[in-house]
Design a protein around this motif. Structure first.
Motif, short mmCIF file in Angstrom:
data_model
loop_
_atom_site.label_atom_id
_atom_site.label_comp_id
_atom_site.label_asym_id
_atom_site.label_seq_id
_atom_site.Cartn_x
_atom_site.Cartn_y
_atom_site.Cartn_z
N HIS A 86 21.07 -47.07 -14.90
CA HIS A 86 19.79 -47.60 -15.35
C HIS A 86 18.88 -46.42 -15.66
CE1 HIS A 86 21.25 -51.50 -14.40
NE2 HIS A 86 21.54 -51.11 -13.19
N GLU B 160 15.50 -46.00 -16.03
CA GLU B 160 14.10 -45.81 -15.72
C GLU B 160 13.88 -44.41 -15.15
OE1 GLU B 160 15.65 -48.38 -13.63
OE2 GLU B 160 15.41 -49.79 -15.23
N VAL C 21 7.80 -47.96 -18.08
CA VAL C 21 8.52 -48.76 -17.09
C VAL C 21 8.82 -47.79 -15.95
CG1 VAL C 21 10.58 -50.11 -16.56
CG2 VAL C 21 9.51 -50.29 -18.83
N LEU D 141 10.06 -52.44 -10.07
CA LEU D 141 9.72 -51.87 -11.36
C LEU D 141 8.43 -52.47 -11.89
CD1 LEU D 141 13.27 -52.00 -12.96
CD2 LEU D 141 12.09 -49.99 -12.06
N VAL E 196 7.96 -56.09 -13.24
CA VAL E 196 8.99 -56.55 -14.17
C VAL E 196 10.33 -56.60 -13.44
CG1 VAL E 196 7.86 -55.75 -16.28
CG2 VAL E 196 9.42 -54.22 -15.08
N THR E 197 11.21 -57.41 -13.98
CA THR E 197 12.57 -57.55 -13.47
C THR E 197 13.53 -57.03 -14.51
OG1 THR E 197 11.93 -59.52 -12.24
CG2 THR E 197 14.29 -59.21 -12.65
N ARG E 198 14.51 -56.22 -14.10
CA ARG E 198 15.53 -55.73 -15.02
C ARG E 198 16.47 -56.88 -15.35
NH1 ARG E 198 18.00 -52.27 -11.99
NH2 ARG E 198 16.72 -50.47 -12.45
N ASP F 183 18.86 -52.28 -20.35
CA ASP F 183 17.65 -51.87 -21.05
C ASP F 183 16.79 -53.05 -21.48
OD1 ASP F 183 18.46 -49.17 -20.82
OD2 ASP F 183 19.72 -49.39 -22.58
N TYR G 260 13.75 -55.87 -19.79
CA TYR G 260 12.87 -56.13 -18.65
C TYR G 260 12.01 -57.35 -18.96
CZ TYR G 260 14.30 -51.36 -17.87
OH TYR G 260 15.06 -50.23 -17.71
#
Length: 105
Positions: free
Chosen positions: A15, A17, A42, A51, A62-64, A68, A70
């Motif tokens: 991931h 981020e 993010v 996140l 936010v939720t993944r 890529d 969110y």
């Protein structure tokens, strides 16, 4: 079998981020698009790894959804492999922003 485990771990998705994003076009549903300049990130902004989509408007959890993508209530951000980004909000009207994101280092 035990020797293969490290190779399997290397193949897992990473991931990316934190992201730094710049949006340069804003489109309001049913109207023409217009130039804009809006920056967002993010980021993991707490100790639990939650996140957030952070901008001058504030921080929104936010939720993944995938490697890529969110989501927050009424908001979706997707980032393609080449860094092209689309952020859409769905409140009283639908707004879509187009721009790019890159991994912060």
């Amino acid at each position: 079998m035990i020797r293969a485990l490290p190779l399997v771990l290397l193949a897992l998705p990473v991931h990316a981020e934190p992201w730094a994003c710049t949006f340069t076009a804003e489109c309001v549903a049913g109207e023409d698009c217009a130039a804009t300049h809006w920056d967002a990130e993010v980021i993991a902004a707490d100790h639990e790894g939650q996140l957030f989509l952070s901008s001058v408007s504030g921080d929104t959890a936010v939720t993944r959804l995938g490697d890529d993508a969110y989501a927050a209530p009424d908001t979706l951000l997707s980032i393609s492999a080449n860094g092209t980004a689309t952020l859409s909000t769905h409140l009283e009207i639908a707004l879509t922003y187009f721009g790019t994101c890159e991994v912060l280092e």
